[in-house]
Design an enzyme around this catalytic site. Structure first.
Site, PDB file in Angstrom:
ATOM      1  N   TYR A  49       0.841  -1.202   0.000  1.00 51.17           N
ATOM      2  CA  TYR A  49       0.000   0.000   0.000  1.00 51.17           C
ATOM      3  C   TYR A  49       0.872   1.247   0.000  1.00 51.17           C
ATOM      4  CZ  TYR A  49      -4.210  -2.642   1.219  1.00 51.17           C
ATOM      5  OH  TYR A  49      -5.273  -3.500   1.212  1.00 51.17           O
TER       6      TYR A  49
ATOM      7  N   TYR B 150      -0.263  -9.853   0.106  1.00 51.24           N
ATOM      8  CA  TYR B 150       0.720  -9.302   1.049  1.00 51.24           C
ATOM      9  C   TYR B 150       0.620 -10.020   2.396  1.00 51.24           C
ATOM     10  CZ  TYR B 150      -3.234  -6.405   2.721  1.00 51.24           C
ATOM     11  OH  TYR B 150      -4.435  -5.970   3.189  1.00 51.24           O
TER      12      TYR B 150
ATOM     13  N   HIS C 262      -7.062  -8.506  -3.126  1.00 52.29           N
ATOM     14  CA  HIS C 262      -8.373  -7.924  -2.825  1.00 52.29           C
ATOM     15  C   HIS C 262      -8.352  -6.421  -3.060  1.00 52.29           C
ATOM     16  CE1 HIS C 262      -6.101  -7.494   0.912  1.00 52.29           C
ATOM     17  NE2 HIS C 262      -6.845  -6.425   1.155  1.00 52.29           N
TER      18      HIS C 262
ATOM     19  N   HIS D 217     -10.456  -2.994  -1.590  1.00 54.82           N
ATOM     20  CA  HIS D 217     -11.397  -2.468  -0.603  1.00 54.82           C
ATOM     21  C   HIS D 217     -12.379  -1.533  -1.302  1.00 54.82           C
ATOM     22  CE1 HIS D 217      -9.004  -3.793   2.956  1.00 54.82           C
ATOM     23  NE2 HIS D 217      -7.998  -3.659   2.100  1.00 54.82           N
TER      24      HIS D 217
HETATM   25 FE   FE2 Z   1      -6.140  -4.775   2.288  1.00 56.60          FE
END
Ligand code: FE2
Length: 203
Positions: free
Chosen positions: A75, A114, A127, A129
């Site tokens: 991220y 991850y 995935h 969000h």
């Molecule tokens: Fe996540």
């Protein structure tokens, strides 16, 4: 003691109203909305679907926001210290508003798995969000979208915390209609805000 039903007031039944003017031209395109000027690394994908109410009616003017790691599974956030490279051309967040037929469409990069430290060798499946703001505060939804066939799904405590019968509502399906020839694979992810087949939500 019988349960006391609290009537829904104006506060619950109203909310912010979003229109197509609420988002910028590239907000839905995560391959273009970062500060970098080049294409991000990874596999370009299209994620699209419709947002529906409990009766299957499409809901227009829903604000969808998504966030995700990059192709390497990291991220773009200070809290994420996973030993994987950041991508200067990938912010990992985008938004769009459903059209008059309840449809939305994002262009992004397939997110990488991850590690998340929940237990030894714990890895999140790929995935994305999702957050949705509906026409009222009763239609706020935060959830995660997964990819059909991901072998990490059966090992993931978060995915498996959803009742078994509802898990498939969180899984996007490959769609050759959404795919764009010679450009990107497409995945269909339809979202039901309320009702028996409501998409399982986190909050
Ligand atoms: Fe996540």
């Amino acid at each position: 003691m019988p349960l006391v039903i609290i009537p829904q007031g104006l506060t619950e039944m109203t909310g912010p109203i979003f229109g197509q003017d609420a988002v910028g031209k590239y907000d839905h395109d995560l391959t273009k909305n970062a500060v970098g000027s080049r294409e991000p690394h990874g596999e370009r994908i299209i994620v699209a679907g419709t947002v529906q109410d409990e009766d299957g009616n499409p809901i227009p003017d829903i604000l969808l926001e998504i966030w995700q790691p990059n192709a390497a599974g990291r991220y773009n956030h200070a809290d994420d210290q996973h030993d994987a490279p950041l991508d200067p051309n990938f912010l990992g967040a985008g938004r769009c508003v459903t059209d008059h037929r309840g449809r939305y469409r994002f262009i992004t990069i397939k997110p990488g798995a991850y590690p998340w430290g929940n237990h030894y060798n714990a890895w999140r499946p790929s995935h994305i969000h999702f957050s949705l703001f509906g026409p009222s505060i009763m239609t706020r939804l935060v959830t995660q979208m997964y990819f059909l066939g991901d072998p990490l799904l059966e090992l993931d405590p978060i995915y498996n915390s959803v009742p078994e019968a509802a898990r498939n509502l969180l899984v996007a399906k490959l769609s050759m209609q959404i795919s764009k020839s010679d450009w990107a694979l497409g995945y269909e992810f339809n979202i039901h805000l309320r009702g028996r087949n409501a998409t399982p939500m986190e909050s």
